[in-house]
Enzyme design. Sequence first.
Site, PDB file in Angstrom:
ATOM      1  N   CYS A   1       4.805  11.506 -27.964  1.00 27.11           N
ATOM      2  CA  CYS A   1       3.913  12.120 -28.946  1.00 27.11           C
ATOM      3  C   CYS A   1       4.501  11.829 -30.314  1.00 27.11           C
ATOM      4  O   CYS A   1       5.669  12.155 -30.566  1.00 27.11           O
ATOM      5  CB  CYS A   1       3.839  13.632 -28.712  1.00 27.11           C
TER       6      CYS A   1
ATOM      7  N   GLU B   1     -10.562  11.111 -26.449  1.00 27.45           N
ATOM      8  CA  GLU B   1     -10.729  12.215 -25.504  1.00 27.45           C
ATOM      9  C   GLU B   1     -12.135  12.206 -24.894  1.00 27.45           C
ATOM     10  O   GLU B   1     -12.323  12.602 -23.744  1.00 27.45           O
ATOM     11  CB  GLU B   1     -10.478  13.551 -26.209  1.00 27.45           C
TER      12      GLU B   1
ATOM     13  N   ASP C   1       3.828  15.090 -23.725  1.00 30.94           N
ATOM     14  CA  ASP C   1       2.885  14.886 -24.827  1.00 30.94           C
ATOM     15  C   ASP C   1       1.989  16.108 -24.870  1.00 30.94           C
ATOM     16  O   ASP C   1       1.955  16.914 -23.933  1.00 30.94           O
ATOM     17  CB  ASP C   1       2.068  13.611 -24.605  1.00 30.94           C
ATOM     18  N   SER C   2       1.236  16.231 -25.953  1.00 30.66           N
ATOM     19  CA  SER C   2       0.314  17.349 -26.067  1.00 30.66           C
ATOM     20  C   SER C   2      -0.894  17.183 -25.150  1.00 30.66           C
ATOM     21  O   SER C   2      -1.597  18.150 -24.875  1.00 30.66           O
ATOM     22  CB  SER C   2      -0.158  17.506 -27.515  1.00 30.66           C
TER      23      SER C   2
ATOM     24  N   HIS D   1      -2.590   8.179 -28.294  1.00 28.87           N
ATOM     25  CA  HIS D   1      -4.004   8.028 -27.937  1.00 28.87           C
ATOM     26  C   HIS D   1      -4.529   6.656 -28.377  1.00 28.87           C
ATOM     27  O   HIS D   1      -5.425   6.097 -27.744  1.00 28.87           O
ATOM     28  CB  HIS D   1      -4.861   9.086 -28.646  1.00 28.87           C
TER      29      HIS D   1
ATOM     30  N   CYS E   1       0.075   6.924 -32.785  1.00 28.30           N
ATOM     31  CA  CYS E   1      -0.360   8.029 -31.932  1.00 28.30           C
ATOM     32  C   CYS E   1      -0.599   7.429 -30.559  1.00 28.30           C
ATOM     33  O   CYS E   1      -1.214   6.358 -30.446  1.00 28.30           O
ATOM     34  CB  CYS E   1      -1.636   8.667 -32.463  1.00 28.30           C
TER      35      CYS E   1
END
Length: 257
Positions: free
Chosen positions: A70, A147, A7-8, A181, A179
């Site tokens: 991702c 984040e 993933d990023s 996240h 996503c």
Amino acid sequence: MSIGIFDSGIGGLTVFREINREFPDADIYYLGDTARVPYGNKSRETVIRYSIEAANYLKTFGIDALIIACNTASSYALEKLREIMDIPVIGVVEPGVETALKYTTNGRVGVIGTVATIKSNSYKKLLEKSGVQVFQKPCPLFVPLVEEGIVDGQIAELIIKEYLDELVDRGIDTLILGCTHYPLLKDSIKKLYPHLKIVDSSQAITDFLHRENLQLSGKGIRKIFITDESESFERFKNMLIGEIPLEKIEISQLCTL
């Protein structure tokens, strides 16, 4: 059997967590490309290049399957990686769509994700093949919220409502978190919209792996690599999966294209 996951950044750790729980004997190698996060605002060509570089790095560990944790990379690079890799390559889009089709009762499904994921229409195209009405919304502030660890409370709820009230007003009964996240915001979303059936792509992938009957046994090795120092990554790693040590690699080890 060993699994590679990339993933990023931190979002894919939600996928790592679920696979870690469901397949404790599998060897798992995770790469978080923290030096080049996020992928969601980059061009298709750049995302494909980064994805190939991540896949090639993970392949050096002799992985038997690759998971693109991702949504942006799944939307743009899945077919290319399936062309060039000689192992199964699994994205997050197809499992998420399968789960949403099982959940919805009124055929009205919402999809949220990065700008790139929504622009790609990857979920929309697959869902509409089954006659489902799809309502999409990019939610670019969700990633920085996660984040920064702001996953509940007034600020998180205000931003969630700003994005999702419009979709709920369209009558959706199912929401795809497009996503990796976003599952960290799932409890807050559920609190605001308790009637919604929420598709968490990390859980959808483990269900998909169970159905594929892959022989996911090994020595239980766990390796997590990052391409740059990241306090938020380490914080969420400790919160989600515990004290597995991080190993930093140089970006030059990926940039082979």
